[in-house]
Design a protein around this motif. Structure first.
Motif, PDB file in Angstrom:
ATOM      1  N   UNK A 142       0.858  -1.176   0.000  1.00  0.00           N
ATOM      2  CA  UNK A 142       0.000   0.000   0.000  1.00  0.00           C
ATOM      3  C   UNK A 142       0.898   1.232   0.000  1.00  0.00           C
ATOM      4  N   UNK A 143       0.427   2.301  -0.657  1.00  0.00           N
ATOM      5  CA  UNK A 143       1.243   3.485  -0.819  1.00  0.00           C
ATOM      6  C   UNK A 143       0.452   4.750  -0.524  1.00  0.00           C
ATOM      7  N   UNK A 144       1.161   5.763  -0.052  1.00  0.00           N
ATOM      8  CA  UNK A 144       0.573   7.093   0.023  1.00  0.00           C
ATOM      9  C   UNK A 144       0.304   7.585  -1.394  1.00  0.00           C
ATOM     10  N   UNK A 145      -0.765   8.357  -1.532  1.00  0.00           N
ATOM     11  CA  UNK A 145      -1.115   8.870  -2.867  1.00  0.00           C
ATOM     12  C   UNK A 145       0.023   9.673  -3.481  1.00  0.00           C
ATOM     13  N   UNK A 146       0.764  10.364  -2.641  1.00  0.00           N
ATOM     14  CA  UNK A 146       1.818  11.251  -3.125  1.00  0.00           C
ATOM     15  C   UNK A 146       3.000  10.507  -3.747  1.00  0.00           C
ATOM     16  N   UNK A 147       3.102   9.197  -3.505  1.00  0.00           N
ATOM     17  CA  UNK A 147       4.246   8.454  -4.037  1.00  0.00           C
ATOM     18  C   UNK A 147       3.834   7.336  -4.980  1.00  0.00           C
ATOM     19  N   UNK A 148       2.548   7.119  -5.152  1.00  0.00           N
ATOM     20  CA  UNK A 148       2.087   6.047  -6.050  1.00  0.00           C
ATOM     21  C   UNK A 148       2.632   6.246  -7.450  1.00  0.00           C
ATOM     22  N   UNK A 149       3.123   5.154  -8.022  1.00  0.00           N
ATOM     23  CA  UNK A 149       3.690   5.201  -9.367  1.00  0.00           C
ATOM     24  C   UNK A 149       5.138   5.620  -9.403  1.00  0.00           C
ATOM     25  N   UNK A 150       5.673   6.107  -8.285  1.00  0.00           N
ATOM     26  CA  UNK A 150       7.075   6.537  -8.235  1.00  0.00           C
ATOM     27  C   UNK A 150       7.903   5.675  -7.287  1.00  0.00           C
ATOM     28  N   UNK A 151       7.312   5.236  -6.197  1.00  0.00           N
ATOM     29  CA  UNK A 151       8.018   4.460  -5.182  1.00  0.00           C
ATOM     30  C   UNK A 151       7.535   3.013  -5.218  1.00  0.00           C
ATOM     31  N   UNK A 152       8.446   2.097  -4.905  1.00  0.00           N
ATOM     32  CA  UNK A 152       8.103   0.683  -4.817  1.00  0.00           C
ATOM     33  C   UNK A 152       8.726   0.089  -3.560  1.00  0.00           C
ATOM     34  N   UNK A 153       7.888  -0.531  -2.741  1.00  0.00           N
ATOM     35  CA  UNK A 153       8.377  -1.217  -1.549  1.00  0.00           C
ATOM     36  C   UNK A 153       8.486  -2.701  -1.861  1.00  0.00           C
ATOM     37  N   UNK A 154       9.532  -3.323  -1.336  1.00  0.00           N
ATOM     38  CA  UNK A 154       9.719  -4.758  -1.515  1.00  0.00           C
ATOM     39  C   UNK A 154      10.472  -5.297  -0.306  1.00  0.00           C
ATOM     40  N   UNK A 155      10.508  -6.612  -0.186  1.00  0.00           N
ATOM     41  CA  UNK A 155      11.220  -7.209   0.934  1.00  0.00           C
ATOM     42  C   UNK A 155      11.844  -8.525   0.516  1.00  0.00           C
ATOM     43  N   UNK A 156      12.905  -8.867   1.230  1.00  0.00           N
ATOM     44  CA  UNK A 156      13.574 -10.149   1.047  1.00  0.00           C
ATOM     45  C   UNK A 156      13.655 -10.781   2.423  1.00  0.00           C
ATOM     46  N   UNK A 157      12.770 -11.706   2.705  1.00  0.00           N
ATOM     47  CA  UNK A 157      12.715 -12.302   4.045  1.00  0.00           C
ATOM     48  C   UNK A 157      13.938 -13.174   4.335  1.00  0.00           C
ATOM     49  N   UNK A 158      14.585 -13.647   3.301  1.00  0.00           N
ATOM     50  CA  UNK A 158      15.811 -14.422   3.509  1.00  0.00           C
ATOM     51  C   UNK A 158      16.957 -13.530   3.987  1.00  0.00           C
ATOM     52  N   UNK A 159      16.887 -12.244   3.646  1.00  0.00           N
ATOM     53  CA  UNK A 159      17.929 -11.296   4.047  1.00  0.00           C
ATOM     54  C   UNK A 159      17.485 -10.368   5.163  1.00  0.00           C
ATOM     55  N   UNK A 160      16.245 -10.570   5.652  1.00  0.00           N
ATOM     56  CA  UNK A 160      15.710  -9.716   6.729  1.00  0.00           C
ATOM     57  C   UNK A 160      15.776  -8.241   6.352  1.00  0.00           C
ATOM     58  N   UNK A 161      15.443  -7.951   5.122  1.00  0.00           N
ATOM     59  CA  UNK A 161      15.603  -6.599   4.618  1.00  0.00           C
ATOM     60  C   UNK A 161      14.364  -6.157   3.838  1.00  0.00           C
ATOM     61  N   UNK A 162      13.999  -4.903   4.053  1.00  0.00           N
ATOM     62  CA  UNK A 162      12.944  -4.262   3.281  1.00  0.00           C
ATOM     63  C   UNK A 162      13.573  -3.099   2.520  1.00  0.00           C
ATOM     64  N   UNK A 163      13.050  -2.867   1.325  1.00  0.00           N
ATOM     65  CA  UNK A 163      13.603  -1.845   0.451  1.00  0.00           C
ATOM     66  C   UNK A 163      12.534  -0.824   0.073  1.00  0.00           C
ATOM     67  N   UNK A 164      12.994   0.357  -0.274  1.00  0.00           N
ATOM     68  CA  UNK A 164      12.111   1.368  -0.850  1.00  0.00           C
ATOM     69  C   UNK A 164      12.840   1.951  -2.061  1.00  0.00           C
ATOM     70  N   UNK A 165      12.380   1.584  -3.242  1.00  0.00           N
ATOM     71  CA  UNK A 165      12.921   2.146  -4.475  1.00  0.00           C
ATOM     72  C   UNK A 165      12.164   3.424  -4.784  1.00  0.00           C
TER      73      UNK A 165
END
Length: 121
Positions: A59-82
């Motif tokens: 889910x995203x704030x309206x102000x960042x939709x289409x520009x930001x992407x959140x993802x995660x790698x549970x094997x690396x215990x890491x979340x990303x924000x592109x």
């Protein structure tokens, strides 16, 4: 010891891109929803993007939709924000949050220390 360590903040020109990372330790990362928030001086902390524990829902704030992407790698215990197509109004301290619902009136929640993003020419 629970830790959330953000990284990737930087000074970038408008229109540029950054990828933030948040690496977790001390708890079972794969059981927690992860959220990126941001805050500027004098303003309340704002939810930017959220991802479920499995990564199946975002889910995203309206102000960042289409520009930001959140993802995660549970094997690396890491979340990303592109973050792409950055704007000066994206300038803020970005915080990583881990949240798990434990039952009525009970939850586990952790915060990182924040990473500064500055969008300026």
């Amino acid at each position: 010891q629970v830790q959330l360590v953000e990284s990737g903040g930087d000074l970038v020109q408008p229109g540029g891109s950054l990828r933030l990372s948040c690496t977790a330790s001390g708890f079972t990362f794969s059981l927690y929803a992860m959220t990126w928030y941001r805050q500027t001086p004098g303003k309340e902390r704002e939810l930017v993007a959220l991802i479920s524990s499995t990564g199946g829902s975002t889910n995203y704030a309206e102000s960042v939709k289409g520009r930001f992407t959140i993802s995660r790698d549970n094997a690396k215990n890491t979340v990303y924000l592109q973050m792409n197509s950055l704007k000066p109004e994206d300038t803020a301290v970005y915080y990583c949050n881990a949240y798990r619902y434990l039952g009525p009136g009970n939850r586990a929640e952790y915060w990182g220390q924040g990473t500064q993003v500055i969008v300026s020419s």
